[in-house]
Structure formats: C-alpha cells, structure tokens
Enzyme design. Structure first.
Site, mmCIF file in Angstrom:
data_model
loop_
_atom_site.group_PDB
_atom_site.id
_atom_site.type_symbol
_atom_site.label_atom_id
_atom_site.label_comp_id
_atom_site.label_asym_id
_atom_site.label_seq_id
_atom_site.Cartn_x
_atom_site.Cartn_y
_atom_site.Cartn_z
ATOM 1 N N HIS A 123 6.233 32.627 3.062
ATOM 2 C CA HIS A 123 6.608 34.163 2.937
ATOM 3 C C HIS A 123 7.239 34.516 4.253
ATOM 4 O O HIS A 123 6.559 34.478 5.121
ATOM 5 C CB HIS A 123 5.604 35.113 2.419
ATOM 6 N N SER A 134 8.482 44.294 13.697
ATOM 7 C CA SER A 134 9.592 44.558 14.310
ATOM 8 C C SER A 134 9.482 45.136 15.741
ATOM 9 O O SER A 134 10.092 44.946 16.734
ATOM 10 C CB SER A 134 10.654 44.864 13.624
ATOM 11 N N THR A 181 36.084 47.922 60.958
ATOM 12 C CA THR A 181 35.373 49.207 60.281
ATOM 13 C C THR A 181 36.588 50.247 60.095
ATOM 14 O O THR A 181 37.579 50.469 60.691
ATOM 15 C CB THR A 181 34.282 49.788 61.449
ATOM 16 N N HIS A 182 36.191 50.994 58.734
ATOM 17 C CA HIS A 182 37.394 51.696 58.228
ATOM 18 C C HIS A 182 38.601 50.962 57.887
ATOM 19 O O HIS A 182 39.587 51.628 57.995
ATOM 20 C CB HIS A 182 37.572 53.001 59.068
ATOM 21 N N SER A 312 52.213 34.285 39.186
ATOM 22 C CA SER A 312 53.234 35.144 38.735
ATOM 23 C C SER A 312 54.202 34.284 37.644
ATOM 24 O O SER A 312 54.536 33.482 37.595
ATOM 25 C CB SER A 312 54.143 35.892 39.650
ATOM 26 N N SER A 313 54.439 35.341 36.577
ATOM 27 C CA SER A 313 55.698 34.708 35.575
ATOM 28 C C SER A 313 57.033 34.892 36.038
ATOM 29 O O SER A 313 57.847 34.225 35.131
ATOM 30 C CB SER A 313 55.430 35.155 34.142
ATOM 31 N N LYS A 318 54.311 32.374 44.205
ATOM 32 C CA LYS A 318 53.224 33.196 44.169
ATOM 33 C C LYS A 318 51.803 32.655 43.589
ATOM 34 O O LYS A 318 51.858 32.240 42.547
ATOM 35 C CB LYS A 318 53.414 34.399 43.403
ATOM 36 N N VAL A 319 50.729 32.765 44.569
ATOM 37 C CA VAL A 319 49.448 32.513 44.099
ATOM 38 C C VAL A 319 48.700 33.576 44.413
ATOM 39 O O VAL A 319 48.576 34.283 45.492
ATOM 40 C CB VAL A 319 49.041 31.258 45.230
ATOM 41 N N ASN A 320 47.876 33.765 43.610
ATOM 42 C CA ASN A 320 46.973 35.089 43.692
ATOM 43 C C ASN A 320 45.377 34.700 43.885
ATOM 44 O O ASN A 320 44.975 33.547 43.387
ATOM 45 C CB ASN A 320 46.831 35.799 42.414
ATOM 46 N N GLU A 325 39.128 38.080 41.859
ATOM 47 C CA GLU A 325 39.531 39.237 40.904
ATOM 48 C C GLU A 325 38.412 38.794 39.661
ATOM 49 O O GLU A 325 38.019 39.952 39.131
ATOM 50 C CB GLU A 325 40.961 38.995 40.544
#
Length: 458
Positions: A123, A134, A181-182, A312-313, A318-320, A325
C-alpha cells in the site's frame, strides 16, 4: 480500450490514465496545479527513491515491515532512484507547500512498481510511506539531493576550474601587464597573478560550500508530522540516515533536533547563499575576461578568447565572448534564485515550512547551472585563450603610473608632474623621467621594469 482506469483515495474516485504508474492522489495534484509545466527535477526524484529505499530497510530492520514487502519496495525504489521513471512524476513544482503531492507521487509509483499485480498487498501509505510524513520526507529530499548535487557535480566542477586556473597562472607568471583600478591604468601585475586571484576565489568558494554541507547533511527524517516522531520508532531516523549514507556514499546523519529541519529551511538558505557568493565570483572572472578580450582593435585586446561561433547575423567576421556571457547569465539566475529561496525560507510557519517544493527545485537548478557553466568556463575560455603580448607591452610602455616606482627617489609631487606631462605629450614615462629625475637611463630602466614592479617591495 478505455484510456483511463478508476482509482480511489479517501476523497473518492477519479480517472487516471490507464498507463500511468501513479494513483489518485497524484492525479488530483496534476489536475489542481496546471501552473508551470515544470515537474520536480530529476535529482529530487532520485533523492525520493533513495529515501524510500532507506526507509523500507529501516522498517524491515525494526521488524515493522515484513521482508517480502521490504524487498519489493527497495527494488522499486532503486529503479526510481536510477531516474528510470522520471516521466511518472508529473506533479508541478508549484503545488502544495509541504510537497505532499510529490511524496504521494513517489509512494504510488513505488507501490505499483513493487506490486504490479497486487499479490503482495503493498500500500502506498501503509507500507511505502511507513513511519514517514511528507513533512519530513520532502525536507530530507531537499537536503539529500542538494548534498549529492554539491558533492558529485559542483565541487568536482569547481576543482577542475581551479586546476585549469592554476595551470594557466603558472604558464603566465612571467607576463606583465597594466594593472587597473577603477578601470583606470594602475601599477603592473602579471597575468599569472590575475589568474591566481581567480583561483583563490574558487578555492574559497569550495571551502564555503563544504562548510555549508556540514549542516545540510543533518536529516530530519524521523520527525514525521511536526518533529515529535509520532507513528515512528525512536531508532528510525538514525537507521534511515545510516542506510542513506551507505547507499549514496555521502556521510548523512540524523538531525539531533527534527523540529528544526521540518519547520525551517535555514540550511538550504545557507547553501543558497554560498551558491550566490560563487555566482558573484564567477561573474567577476567572466567580466574580467570580457574586458581583456574587448576589441580586438578598439578595446583592450589583451587576450583572444577561443572563437566558438559567428558573433553577428549582420556583421561578418564578428566574434563575441560567448562563454563569459553565458557565465554572467547563469550568475544572474543564481542570484535571483537565492532571493526566491530567501523568501521561501521565511515561510516556516510554526512547525512546517510551506514553500518546500520551490526551495528544492530552485536550489537544484542553481547547483546544476553552476556545475555546468564552471566546466565550460574552464575548458572553453580559461584553458584556450591566447595572450597578445604586443598589446600588453605597448600599454605598459605608455603607462605613466609606472612613475609610482620613483616616489622614494623624486617624491610624489615631481612624480605626478612627470605623469601628467607624459599623458599630455603622449610619451613614454621613462623618457619624461629621464629629463626631470636626474637619473640615468640605465637606472630608470631598472626602477621602471614592469615585471620587477609586480614583485612588490621598494
């Protein structure tokens, strides 16, 4: 033939798909919660199978469940734990807050697998769910799945990332570059020092995660409905934890206070917080890589990440930086997931938290995302980027901040004037310093050697 069969529970009869292994209570949940279309994760289903096996073994040991039924339940639970029947777990993540629907889904599927013709009389409630509620099964499943996910997937992935970072740090220990830096030019560092810093972040993350598991492994199983252990043998919790440790290979233990694990999700909130910290660290690493790769002509152009796909289309060639990302998107998701778990963790009303399914599903999503993206970051970004030493050396030669090394010789004010003149005239700082410092070219070359300056000291 009919596409449905009739099943019964304490609320009456209803139709269930004829080929479904689940029963009436699961079917009610399917009908009640058509919300996201997202069932509980496979890792959670695996944990339910492991728990049901461990509970059957504990009940058998305590002579509460006869050996025949126990053996059948264990065999069926093993098949569930192997994720062989994930399609039989259709209950939505957004369901009853205790996760009762998912627990009964497991009970009904395992019962039918254990006793397909009904000859054993297994059962779902009386036998598969014996000595359980539960309210302790679902928190235990969250903890078991999260511990195993961290130990089997995330920590190995992070250790791999750490190894790759350390290897590249060693390879690049002698390559000096302009520090920032910054986001402004600063004193030089080596690429090896930058990567060693990232490796230290990952090492600290592993330490934090391991520490969090020390609490996550304390299971509330045996507390049953409210933590008192009603309808449960006093030794049940300890025995379940011991069986889980044996069959999973992870050192689970029975919580000393079962009320805590049932009424709160503090351990899950803690672990999620460490996942968020890791996400923040990975985003820092990914963004550093993106900046260093930027350009290649109009940006920093210090490194070249592996070209993995057209970027890019509309813009040919172009290469990212696609892997960094993706890392940043995962980090954003995990940070958001931590907010969800934080809010859910506050929903422990008296003796039960009532957002358990979303805690489990969200925590496991974070673990899976971080595990997968850490390996990608290691293998498709860190391990394969190329260094553009010409760009590094060009920037170093023009960096007026190197004049900081002359502070003890010519003083801050004269150094500031030399730096401003170098900026203004676009000349190397060594040429300006030769005119204003009174030091020879050889002395200046020794004092302003970028690689030497990465070693600190005076």
């Amino acid at each position: 033939m009919s596409e449905f069969r009739i099943e019964r529970d304490s609320m009456g009869e209803l139709k269930v798909p004829v080929d479904a292994l689940w029963g009436a209570q699961t079917q009610r949940a399917v009908q009640n919660f058509p919300i996201s279309g997202r069932p509980m994760p496979a890792a959670f289903i695996r944990a339910l199978g492991l728990i049901k096996r461990a509970c059957a073994e504990a009940n058998r040991d305590l002579e509460l469940l006869d050996a025949g039924k126990a053996e059948a339940i264990c065999s069926a639970a093993d098949r569930v734990a192997a994720n062989s029947f994930d399609g039989q777990f259709p209950v939505d993540v957004y369901q009853t807050g205790s996760g009762t629907s998912s627990n009964m889904n497991a009970n009904e599927v395992i019962s039918r697998l254990a006793d397909p013709d009904g000859s054993l009389g297994v059962h779902p409630n009386d036998h598969v769910n014996m000595s359980q509620s539960s309210n302790d099964v679902i928190p235990t499943a969250i903890q078991v799945s999260a511990c195993l996910g961290t130990a089997e997937q995330l920590l190995p992935a992070l250790k791999h990332l750490h190894q790759v970072l350390k290897r590249r740090a060693g390879e690049l220990s002698g390559v000096a570059k302009t520090g920032r830096t910054h986001l402004m030019d600063a004193m030089p560092v080596t690429l090896g020092q930058e990567l060693d810093t990232w490796a230290a972040q990952i090492e600290s993350a592993c330490e934090r995660l391991t520490d969090a598991l020390a609490r996550m492994r304390r299971l509330p199983q045996g507390g049953t409905a409210v933590g008192t252990g009603v309808n449960c043998h006093p030794e049940f919790g300890e025995r379940v934890a011991a069986h889980l440790a044996r069959i999973s290979g992870f050192e689970f233990e029975s919580a000393a206070n079962k009320f805590e694990g049932i009424s709160t999700q503090d351990s899950a909130v803690e672990l999620s917080g460490q996942l968020k910290t890791l996400a923040v660290g990975l985003m820092k690493i990914a963004n550093d890589l993106r900046w260093m790769n930027s350009g290649p002509l109009a940006g920093l152009g210090e490194i070249e990440l592996e070209a993995l796909q057209p970027g890019s289309s509309i813009m040919p060639g172009k290469v990212n930086p696609v892997i960094p990302e993706a890392v940043c998107m995962v980090a954003a998701r995990v940070i958001g997931n931590d907010t969800t778990i934080t809010v859910a963790g506050q929903s422990g009303n008296f003796q039960l938290n009532v957002m358990l399914p979303v805690v489990g599903a969200t925590l496991l999503e974070s673990l899976e995302l971080l595990s997968n993206v850490s390996r990608l970051l290691a293998d498709r970004a860190v391990a394969t980027f190329k260094v553009r030493e010409d760009k590094l050396n060009e920037a170093l030669a023009k960096n007026p901040i190197l004049v900081t090394a002359l502070n003890r010789v010519i003083g801050y004010e004269k150094g500031a004037a030399a730096a401003k003149q170098a900026y203004r005239e676009g000349r190397p700082i060594i040429d300006v310093a030769e005119e204003v410092s009174g030091l020879s070219r050889a002395e200046l070359e020794a004092l302003l050697d970028p690689l030497k300056l990465t070693e600190g000291g005076v």
